[in-house]
Scaffold this active site. Structure first.
Site, PDB file in Angstrom:
ATOM      1  N   CYS A 113       0.829  -1.207   0.000  1.00  0.00           N
ATOM      2  CA  CYS A 113       0.000   0.000   0.000  1.00  0.00           C
ATOM      3  C   CYS A 113       0.869   1.265   0.000  1.00  0.00           C
ATOM      4  O   CYS A 113       1.437   1.612  -1.022  1.00  0.00           O
ATOM      5  CB  CYS A 113      -0.998  -0.025   1.158  1.00  0.00           C
ATOM      6  SG  CYS A 113      -2.394   1.113   0.908  1.00  0.00           S
ATOM      7  N   HIS A 221      -3.441  -5.208   0.437  1.00  0.00           N
ATOM      8  CA  HIS A 221      -2.935  -5.572   1.767  1.00  0.00           C
ATOM      9  C   HIS A 221      -2.880  -7.089   1.922  1.00  0.00           C
ATOM     10  O   HIS A 221      -3.790  -7.703   2.479  1.00  0.00           O
ATOM     11  CB  HIS A 221      -3.818  -4.953   2.850  1.00  0.00           C
ATOM     12  CG  HIS A 221      -3.567  -3.504   3.079  1.00  0.00           C
ATOM     13  ND1 HIS A 221      -2.742  -3.028   4.077  1.00  0.00           N
ATOM     14  CD2 HIS A 221      -4.012  -2.412   2.407  1.00  0.00           C
ATOM     15  CE1 HIS A 221      -2.702  -1.704   4.025  1.00  0.00           C
ATOM     16  NE2 HIS A 221      -3.464  -1.307   3.017  1.00  0.00           N
ATOM     17  N   GLU A 223      -1.098  -8.786   3.933  1.00  0.00           N
ATOM     18  CA  GLU A 223      -0.856  -9.232   5.307  1.00  0.00           C
ATOM     19  C   GLU A 223      -2.117  -9.727   5.990  1.00  0.00           C
ATOM     20  O   GLU A 223      -2.059 -10.499   6.964  1.00  0.00           O
ATOM     21  CB  GLU A 223      -0.217  -8.106   6.135  1.00  0.00           C
ATOM     22  CG  GLU A 223      -1.141  -6.972   6.552  1.00  0.00           C
ATOM     23  CD  GLU A 223      -1.307  -5.878   5.514  1.00  0.00           C
ATOM     24  OE1 GLU A 223      -1.690  -4.764   5.901  1.00  0.00           O
ATOM     25  OE2 GLU A 223      -1.053  -6.139   4.321  1.00  0.00           O
TER      26      GLU A 223
END
Length: 259
Positions: A113, A221, A223
């Site tokens: 990001c 994202h 993660e």
């Protein structure tokens, strides 16, 4: 043998509205530890406390995280406006030269990001202040309300170059991702190879061409739910393998080789 050590770029925060802190999302540490197989350590991204030369010696790789403040437009030759949002000049001062140093050394990094945008700016590129204001573009911002699961839910497709780095890494030319960003790449920087796009043409994945090491970044994202997501898991696994190679004194870059 010890785990490779991944430096997670922290963000400035306030606890209880009045206590300054350096913060990092738990899901970043979880992805690094459980999927990349590395030790996560938070970096206070502030030149008052750390410098790039020290970081390069301490860590085997870097996770350039997302963050609410944006890269200051002066870093890419533009005048700030209200549309550019909030800034973190201290993080700019650490991460931008860190990216350039890692590219030249072959030291692994994965940008997420804001980290995706930092890689582009570090290499001389520019950003749009607000993607949703551009003709034909969708709103890529995080939903303003809802649970964490709702905010990080899968929302759009990303299409990779056939036979390119991300196609080979993830095993598919078309994947589904979340989206939680307002800004995006305008002009790619030197050696920035945009390798994936959303349906509306927004750049979503990049690598640094001819970098001697793992030098990848994504606009979404990964993660979130990294251990279970079919897109996130191979990305963090490959990042962990690159960090392990660096820790062992090797610097292979098979993903970045032309096919």
């Amino acid at each position: 043998m010890r785990r490779p050590v991944i430096g997670i770029i922290g963000n400035s925060a306030l606890l209880g509205d009045d206590y300054p802190a350096h913060a990092g999302g738990v899901m970043n540490s979880q992805a690094v530890a459980e999927v990349a197989g590395a030790m996560p350590l938070l970096i206070p991204a502030d030149p008052h406390y750390v410098d790039v030369a020290e970081l390069l010696e301490v860590f085997d790789g870097f996770l350039l995280t997302g963050g609410r403040p944006n890269v200051h437009p002066e870093e890419y030759g533009e005048t700030p406006t209200a549309a550019h949002g909030d800034f973190d000049r201290c993080r700019d001062a650490i991460v931008l030269p860190l990216v350039r140093a890692c590219v030249e050394r072959g030291q692994p990094f994965l940008g997420i990001c804001r980290g995706f945008q930092e890689v582009n700016v570090a290499m001389g590129g520019t950003l749009y202040p607000e993607i949703r204001d551009l003709p034909g573009r969708m709103n890529h911002r995080m939903p303003p309300e809802g649970t964490i699961d709702e905010k990080f839910a899968i929302r759009h497709a990303v299409h990779f170059t056939e036979g390119g780095v991300f196609h080979r890494l993830l095993g598919s030319q078309d994947v589904m991702t979340n989206t939680l960003h307002g800004q995006g790449i305008n002009r790619p920087g030197r050696r920035i190879n945009v390798d994936g796009w959303a349906d509306d043409g927004t750049p979503e994945a990049l690598y640094v061409e001819d970098a001697p090491g793992f030098a990848l970044a994504v606009q979404w994202h990964p993660e979130y739910n990294a251990a279970n997501d079919p897109v996130s898991r191979p990305l963090f696994t490959a990042f962990g393998q690159a960090a392990r190679a660096w820790a062992e004194g090797r610097c292979p870059a098979p993903l970045l080789k032309a096919v």
